[in-house]
Write an enzyme that holds these catalytic residues in place. Structure first.
Site, short mmCIF file in Angstrom:
data_model
loop_
_atom_site.label_atom_id
_atom_site.label_comp_id
_atom_site.label_asym_id
_atom_site.label_seq_id
_atom_site.Cartn_x
_atom_site.Cartn_y
_atom_site.Cartn_z
N ARG A 35 73.30 -3.82 -33.40
CA ARG A 35 73.66 -4.15 -34.95
C ARG A 35 73.59 -5.63 -35.20
NH1 ARG A 35 75.74 -1.70 -40.14
NH2 ARG A 35 76.95 -3.03 -40.92
N LEU A 61 73.15 -5.12 -45.36
CA LEU A 61 73.13 -4.08 -44.58
C LEU A 61 74.25 -3.16 -45.12
CD1 LEU A 61 72.39 -2.72 -41.75
CD2 LEU A 61 73.20 -4.59 -40.85
N SER A 62 74.11 -1.95 -45.16
CA SER A 62 75.35 -0.94 -45.23
C SER A 62 76.35 -0.84 -44.21
CB SER A 62 74.46 0.56 -45.44
OG SER A 62 73.62 0.47 -46.33
N GLN A 63 77.45 -0.61 -44.67
CA GLN A 63 78.68 -0.41 -43.80
C GLN A 63 78.38 0.49 -42.72
OE1 GLN A 63 81.57 1.43 -46.26
NE2 GLN A 63 83.14 1.48 -44.88
N PHE A 204 75.60 1.01 -53.68
CA PHE A 204 74.48 0.46 -53.00
C PHE A 204 73.70 -0.69 -54.10
CE2 PHE A 204 74.58 4.25 -50.52
CZ PHE A 204 73.96 4.03 -49.32
#
Ligand code: SAH
Length: 213
Positions: A35, A61-63, A204
């Site tokens: 990541r 970038l999402s959790q 989001f």
């Protein structure tokens, strides 16, 4: 390098498994994909934290948990054709590609598209195709898709995406009447019918386009 590996293992145990995502294929993908290589060098130390990470141009970038949850909800099987809207860093696409899917991903911001595309090529994800476009229109030439994942939130489920979803097919998408107040929906298409499940509240970045904001 060792530090990142250790952080990734902790991320999987404490943020993902502990919260109930147990699909071994999803956990393996989250363990496998580095990541930290999907964010700016200055932010790499934060890449495994329990939060989204900025990727520039106001996008994130999402959790980790959200990436794992959405991936699990998709119920991916090898060789499936998957459409992602919102390439961003390319991380979610890499997760899906590592599960042996054929991934088609669309990004509307040129700089992000260009970075993600070369990053995915450099990492040898040859099963990912990246396009610069308004993803709310889908990618008709490659439809139907067994799975569709939208990683930005708009006011409605874009009708072109519903049309391009295979039957049977599953779509996972955040939708909300106002920005940053969205429900994560899992939509099933089966025997010509649509059925949807509410998977809870999420936040989001905006889905911007002809069927978005
Ligand atoms: N899946 C990404 C998360 C990116 S954030 C990752 O793994 O990093 C959401 C992305 O959706 C942003 O990059 C944003 O530019 C993009 N986006 C917003 N509206 C879009 C649209 N209509 N078509 C394609 N991409 C869109």
């Amino acid at each position: 390098m060792k530090g990142f590996l250790r952080n990734r293992e902790r991320m999987v145990r404490e943020q993902i498994e502990a919260r109930g995502v147990t699909d071994p294929r999803v956990l393996a993908a989250m363990r496998q994909i580095p990541r930290h290589l999907f964010v700016d060098e200055a932010l790499q130390a934060q890449a495994y934290g329990d939060h989204p990470v900025p990727i520039g141009l106001g996008q994130t970038l999402s959790q980790p948990y959200i990436v794992a949850l959405m991936t699990a909800l998709l119920m991916v099987r090898p060789q499936m054709r998957i459409l992602e809207i919102g390439t961003g860093s390319g991380y979610q696409a890499a997760i899906l590609a590592s599960m042996d899917a054929q991934v088609f991903t669309v990004e509307r911001i040129k700089q992000l598209y260009a970075i993600a595309r070369s990053r995915l090529l450099e990492m040898k994800f040859f099963n990912v195709r990246v396009k610069l476009d308004d993803g709310t229109l889908g990618w008709p030439e490659h439809s139907p898709f067994d799975r569709i994942i939208v990683t930005a939130g708009g006011p409605e489920v874009p009708s072109p995406l519903l049309e391009q979803l295979a039957d049977p097919g599953i779509m996972v998408i955040p939708v909300g009447p106002t920005k940053r107040e969205q429900r994560l929906l899992r939509i099933f298409k089966k025997d010509g019918r649509i059925h949807q499940e509410d998977q809870g509240g999420v936040a989001f970045v905006d889905l911007v386009g002809s069927h978005g904001w």
